[in-house]
Design a protein around this motif. Sequence first.
Motif, PDB file in Angstrom:
ATOM      1  N   LYS A  22       0.838  -0.950  -0.006  1.00 33.88           N
ATOM      2  CA  LYS A  22       0.095  -0.070   0.015  1.00 33.88           C
ATOM      3  C   LYS A  22       1.068   1.293  -0.163  1.00 33.88           C
ATOM      4  CE  LYS A  22      -0.399  -0.281   4.940  1.00 33.88           C
ATOM      5  NZ  LYS A  22      -1.282  -0.640   6.386  1.00 33.88           N
ATOM      6  N   THR A  23       0.474   2.386  -0.318  1.00 33.89           N
ATOM      7  CA  THR A  23       1.212   3.723  -0.135  1.00 33.89           C
ATOM      8  C   THR A  23       0.281   4.682   0.151  1.00 33.89           C
ATOM      9  OG1 THR A  23       2.791   4.916  -1.303  1.00 33.89           O
ATOM     10  CG2 THR A  23       0.707   4.340  -2.705  1.00 33.89           C
ATOM     11  N   GLU A  24       0.510   6.074   0.220  1.00 34.64           N
ATOM     12  CA  GLU A  24      -0.165   7.169   0.516  1.00 34.64           C
ATOM     13  C   GLU A  24       0.599   8.468  -0.248  1.00 34.64           C
ATOM     14  OE1 GLU A  24      -0.556   9.106   4.615  1.00 34.64           O
ATOM     15  OE2 GLU A  24       0.990   7.495   4.869  1.00 34.64           O
ATOM     16  N   LYS A  70      -9.854  -0.012  -2.003  1.00 34.12           N
ATOM     17  CA  LYS A  70      -8.748   0.052  -2.385  1.00 34.12           C
ATOM     18  C   LYS A  70      -8.226   1.426  -2.191  1.00 34.12           C
ATOM     19  CE  LYS A  70      -6.076  -0.555  -6.750  1.00 34.12           C
ATOM     20  NZ  LYS A  70      -5.280  -1.715  -5.954  1.00 34.12           N
ATOM     21  N   PHE A  71      -9.314   2.548  -2.105  1.00 35.77           N
ATOM     22  CA  PHE A  71      -8.884   3.900  -2.013  1.00 35.77           C
ATOM     23  C   PHE A  71      -9.697   4.478  -0.692  1.00 35.77           C
ATOM     24  CE2 PHE A  71      -8.761   3.130  -6.535  1.00 35.77           C
ATOM     25  CZ  PHE A  71      -7.240   3.816  -6.812  1.00 35.77           C
ATOM     26  N   SER A  72      -8.899   5.239  -0.081  1.00 35.37           N
ATOM     27  CA  SER A  72      -9.583   5.929   1.055  1.00 35.37           C
ATOM     28  C   SER A  72      -8.920   7.401   1.191  1.00 35.37           C
ATOM     29  CB  SER A  72      -9.556   5.223   2.562  1.00 35.37           C
ATOM     30  OG  SER A  72      -8.211   4.934   2.776  1.00 35.37           O
ATOM     31  N   HIS A  74      -7.812  10.208   4.167  1.00 35.74           N
ATOM     32  CA  HIS A  74      -7.828  10.685   5.597  1.00 35.74           C
ATOM     33  C   HIS A  74      -7.312  12.010   5.733  1.00 35.74           C
ATOM     34  CE1 HIS A  74      -8.161   6.418   6.644  1.00 35.74           C
ATOM     35  NE2 HIS A  74      -7.355   6.131   5.395  1.00 35.74           N
ATOM     36  N   SER A  83      -4.729  12.767   2.865  1.00 35.33           N
ATOM     37  CA  SER A  83      -3.676  11.846   2.205  1.00 35.33           C
ATOM     38  C   SER A  83      -4.887  10.690   1.590  1.00 35.33           C
ATOM     39  CB  SER A  83      -2.864  11.117   3.105  1.00 35.33           C
ATOM     40  OG  SER A  83      -3.568  10.386   4.381  1.00 35.33           O
ATOM     41  N   LEU A  84      -4.286  10.504   0.354  1.00 35.67           N
ATOM     42  CA  LEU A  84      -5.095   9.471  -0.476  1.00 35.67           C
ATOM     43  C   LEU A  84      -4.271   7.843   0.029  1.00 35.67           C
ATOM     44  CD1 LEU A  84      -7.017   8.329  -2.571  1.00 35.67           C
ATOM     45  CD2 LEU A  84      -5.175   8.904  -4.208  1.00 35.67           C
ATOM     46  N   HIS A  85      -4.938   7.154   0.279  1.00 33.72           N
ATOM     47  CA  HIS A  85      -4.383   5.780   0.683  1.00 33.72           C
ATOM     48  C   HIS A  85      -4.926   4.878  -0.372  1.00 33.72           C
ATOM     49  CE1 HIS A  85      -2.978   6.348   4.956  1.00 33.72           C
ATOM     50  NE2 HIS A  85      -3.711   7.552   4.674  1.00 33.72           N
ATOM     51  N   ILE A  86      -3.927   4.269  -0.872  1.00 34.90           N
ATOM     52  CA  ILE A  86      -4.092   3.198  -1.884  1.00 34.90           C
ATOM     53  C   ILE A  86      -3.583   1.880  -1.415  1.00 34.90           C
ATOM     54  CG2 ILE A  86      -3.814   2.782  -4.525  1.00 34.90           C
ATOM     55  CD1 ILE A  86      -2.866   5.470  -4.761  1.00 34.90           C
ATOM     56  N   SER A  87      -4.255   0.870  -1.422  1.00 40.21           N
ATOM     57  CA  SER A  87      -4.013  -0.519  -1.054  1.00 40.21           C
ATOM     58  C   SER A  87      -4.126  -1.593  -2.254  1.00 40.21           C
ATOM     59  CB  SER A  87      -4.852  -0.971   0.300  1.00 40.21           C
ATOM     60  OG  SER A  87      -6.275  -1.101  -0.054  1.00 40.21           O
TER      61      SER A  87
END
Length: 180
Positions: A22-24, A70-72, A74, A83-87
């Motif tokens: 995952k990344t952000e 997949k996308f959230s 925060h 921040s966009l979190h992509i898993s």
Amino acid sequence: GFCTNLLLTQTPEHILAQTNNKTEILCEPKMDHAGLYWYRWSQERQNFEFLIFSSPLGKATYGANIRQDKFSVHAGSSRTSYSLHISHLHASDNGTYYCSVSQSSQLLLGSGTRLSVVDVLPLPPKTTQAPLSKKPVRCVTKSKAASKKGVCSPLVWVPLATSILVLLLSLVPTAYRLHR
């Protein structure tokens, strides 16, 4: 229309991430906004895709065919950064991601973050030490050191020691007279 703007600071510029990780991506709007949009430009598919909209209250609206797991987004504690979190990263996630706000019927875009997803991350470059010099080292023995002219040379310390001794001996009669 779309405008890239310095009113949206987006970091980092590039992310190299491994498949299934995952990344952000961080976005800091420098103006009031009614929510933050996230888009992805895919060079391979040549399309600009809407991913997610996050309202100031934290409610998320997803684009068509975008998986919610997949996308959230925060919000930071002061609500000045998001921040966009992509898993569950896969090669299909490659592209340039943009945070965006709507202002005066325009979408203002951040500078963009290029995401590259690879199966295996490259090894970091090895840090190597400079090779030791092969030049022979000249050893100096005590007899050679004593014969050299310099700070430790007898030509320096013998006159210095003699001068100090003469000075001390000349003070003895003066000290004796003062004592009497």
